[in-house]
Scaffold this motif. Sequence first.
Motif, short mmCIF file in Angstrom:
data_model
loop_
_atom_site.label_atom_id
_atom_site.label_comp_id
_atom_site.label_asym_id
_atom_site.label_seq_id
_atom_site.Cartn_x
_atom_site.Cartn_y
_atom_site.Cartn_z
N CYS A 1 -4.41 -3.81 -3.84
CA CYS A 1 -4.03 -3.55 -2.44
C CYS A 1 -5.26 -3.31 -1.57
N ASN A 2 -6.24 -2.62 -2.11
CA ASN A 2 -7.48 -2.40 -1.35
C ASN A 2 -8.17 -3.72 -1.06
N MET B 1 0.82 -1.21 0.00
CA MET B 1 0.00 0.00 0.00
C MET B 1 0.86 1.26 0.00
N TYR B 2 2.05 1.19 0.54
CA TYR B 2 2.96 2.33 0.46
C TYR B 2 3.37 2.55 -1.00
N ILE C 1 -0.05 3.07 -9.22
CA ILE C 1 -1.51 3.00 -9.26
C ILE C 1 -2.01 1.73 -9.95
N ASP D 1 1.62 1.73 -3.61
CA ASP D 1 0.50 2.06 -4.50
C ASP D 1 0.19 3.56 -4.58
N LYS D 2 0.92 4.36 -3.83
CA LYS D 2 0.77 5.82 -3.97
C LYS D 2 1.31 6.28 -5.32
N ILE D 3 2.34 5.60 -5.79
CA ILE D 3 2.91 5.87 -7.10
C ILE D 3 2.50 4.77 -8.08
N LYS E 1 -3.16 -0.46 -7.03
CA LYS E 1 -4.01 0.15 -6.00
C LYS E 1 -5.27 -0.67 -5.71
#
Length: 143
Positions: free
Chosen positions: A104-105, A91-92, A98, A94-96, A101
Amino acid sequence: MYQEFQSAMSTYGPLKYNTKQFEYLGMEMEQLDDHSVKVSMSKMTNKILNRRSIVTTSSNPSSSYLFTNNDGNAEFSANANDFKSKTYELMYLDKIRIDIKKKCNELASLSNIPGDHSYKKLKKVYSFLNEQKMITLFLAQTI
């Protein structure tokens, strides 16, 4: 620009600077000649993959059963902390990144009762990252 950026961000972690390149909290940022910014987390991705000993690769970060919980109604698992640690690590990124993302959710929603199927989904995302390590985000100015 470096002085302003360093004073604003240095309380969260060390900032490395070299000409037009910054390295901060696992992100590599570079200001390009057209004033756009290239953001990458390839070093952090490699660090995570090496720490988890990931050797498999995948061209897709998820399977067709991504949103199906095949682990049943298992009680709170002793593996929950391990699964959460691995999921939050992703999740860290997935900020970049995407492209992972959504996955991860879904993994986060499985983190209290991870079973074999949850770990297979987690491994699939790690395998995808291992194949696609160098994906970069470009932030450009709008005219």
